[in-house]
Design an enzyme around this catalytic site. Sequence first.
Site, PDB file in Angstrom:
ATOM      1  N   LYS A   1       0.089   4.308  -0.255  1.00 57.65           N
ATOM      2  CA  LYS A   1      -0.527   5.493   0.349  1.00 57.65           C
ATOM      3  C   LYS A   1      -0.295   6.709  -0.561  1.00 57.65           C
ATOM      4  O   LYS A   1      -0.311   6.567  -1.778  1.00 57.65           O
ATOM      5  CB  LYS A   1       0.001   5.703   1.774  1.00 57.65           C
ATOM      6  CG  LYS A   1      -0.199   4.449   2.638  1.00 57.65           C
ATOM      7  CD  LYS A   1       0.147   4.664   4.082  1.00 57.65           C
ATOM      8  CE  LYS A   1      -0.082   3.369   4.863  1.00 57.65           C
ATOM      9  NZ  LYS A   1       0.145   3.533   6.302  1.00 57.65           N
TER      10      LYS A   1
ATOM     11  N   GLU B   1      -6.552   4.841   8.246  1.00 56.96           N
ATOM     12  CA  GLU B   1      -6.377   6.254   7.919  1.00 56.96           C
ATOM     13  C   GLU B   1      -7.639   6.839   7.291  1.00 56.96           C
ATOM     14  O   GLU B   1      -7.949   8.021   7.483  1.00 56.96           O
ATOM     15  CB  GLU B   1      -5.172   6.420   6.995  1.00 56.96           C
ATOM     16  CG  GLU B   1      -3.864   6.149   7.719  1.00 56.96           C
ATOM     17  CD  GLU B   1      -2.719   5.731   6.826  1.00 56.96           C
ATOM     18  OE1 GLU B   1      -1.643   5.432   7.361  1.00 56.96           O
ATOM     19  OE2 GLU B   1      -2.899   5.690   5.594  1.00 56.96           O
TER      20      GLU B   1
ATOM     21  N   HIS C   1      -9.347   1.351   5.386  1.00 52.92           N
ATOM     22  CA  HIS C   1      -8.054   1.490   6.055  1.00 52.92           C
ATOM     23  C   HIS C   1      -8.198   2.437   7.246  1.00 52.92           C
ATOM     24  O   HIS C   1      -9.003   3.363   7.224  1.00 52.92           O
ATOM     25  CB  HIS C   1      -7.014   2.025   5.072  1.00 52.92           C
ATOM     26  CG  HIS C   1      -5.610   1.947   5.575  1.00 52.92           C
ATOM     27  ND1 HIS C   1      -5.093   2.875   6.454  1.00 52.92           N
ATOM     28  CD2 HIS C   1      -4.623   1.048   5.338  1.00 52.92           C
ATOM     29  CE1 HIS C   1      -3.843   2.553   6.732  1.00 52.92           C
ATOM     30  NE2 HIS C   1      -3.527   1.443   6.071  1.00 52.92           N
TER      31      HIS C   1
ATOM     32  N   GLY D   1       3.168   2.345  10.905  1.00 48.80           N
ATOM     33  CA  GLY D   1       4.131   3.429  10.715  1.00 48.80           C
ATOM     34  C   GLY D   1       4.919   3.808  11.942  1.00 48.80           C
ATOM     35  O   GLY D   1       5.633   4.818  11.945  1.00 48.80           O
TER      36      GLY D   1
ATOM     37  N   ASN E   1       0.860  -1.180   0.000  1.00 45.87           N
ATOM     38  CA  ASN E   1       0.000   0.000   0.000  1.00 45.87           C
ATOM     39  C   ASN E   1       0.897   1.230   0.000  1.00 45.87           C
ATOM     40  O   ASN E   1       1.501   1.567   1.020  1.00 45.87           O
ATOM     41  CB  ASN E   1      -0.909  -0.008   1.229  1.00 45.87           C
ATOM     42  CG  ASN E   1      -1.736   1.262   1.355  1.00 45.87           C
ATOM     43  OD1 ASN E   1      -1.894   2.008   0.388  1.00 45.87           O
ATOM     44  ND2 ASN E   1      -2.267   1.504   2.534  1.00 45.87           N
TER      45      ASN E   1
ATOM     46  N   SER F   1       3.976  -2.272  10.410  1.00 46.80           N
ATOM     47  CA  SER F   1       5.433  -2.302  10.516  1.00 46.80           C
ATOM     48  C   SER F   1       6.009  -3.675  10.154  1.00 46.80           C
ATOM     49  O   SER F   1       6.860  -4.224  10.861  1.00 46.80           O
ATOM     50  CB  SER F   1       5.886  -1.871  11.918  1.00 46.80           C
ATOM     51  OG  SER F   1       5.484  -0.538  12.176  1.00 46.80           O
TER      52      SER F   1
END
Length: 253
Positions: A11, A94, A92, A170, A9, A210
């Site tokens: 992003k 986010e 997702h 992240g 992904n 991660s």
Amino acid sequence: MRSILIAGNWKMNFTEKQAIDFLKNLNIENKNIELLICPPFISISAMSKILKNSFIKWGAQNVYPEKFGAFTGEISPIMLSELGCSYVICGHSERRDIFNENNEIIVKKVLSVIDEKMTPILCVGENEKDIKEGKALLKIKTQIESVFSKISKNEKIIPVVAYEPVWAIGTGKSATPEYAQKIAQNIRNYIANIHGETYAESVRILYGGSVNSLNISDFIKEKDIDGALIGGASLDTAKFREIYNKVILTQGV
């Protein structure tokens, strides 16, 4: 037996030129594990042309659940399907947190993706607040049930589920494989309660948070984890290739 899926992904990273350069430098030789890249919308068309004769699949990071209409700035599932997308990421963290997407809109997105014969990757996961309040499993259960209760068990396209502990995305921190397995097992049980064990056993569950070349093997060795949704490491050709090759070695293919 469920097949492994390794998905990147990107992003909001890479221009179209950078995306093309990435693909030219990826240089993956073994093609026995399914590999997916989800770039920003602007690069999908270029990637579809480059990858059309490749084993690498491409998908989208988001979608708007209408075929067409006055929805300025949005992309429809028909548009993505025409570009040859195999998968679309839905829900997702986010999107949920930054853009306030709730379970209701995510259900609509998942169903719209299935209608266009693409596979949704449904993202679920808990944050630190959920853990502190003892509500982590309840949150994930609600996220799963809101979608799978609306999907027919006879539907040919079965969604992929990506479990992403929000606190690990992240951050450089990842859940332990044992913790991720426990959550994945619960996810499979929640699906089984809706559509039965046979259906639930066919659902692929990815881990995301991660992921790197040092921990990927431990995750996919777990019984209920069938691959990974990779963020940061998918932006580096060497790291992404190393993760993929580690999966190849672990699976012995």
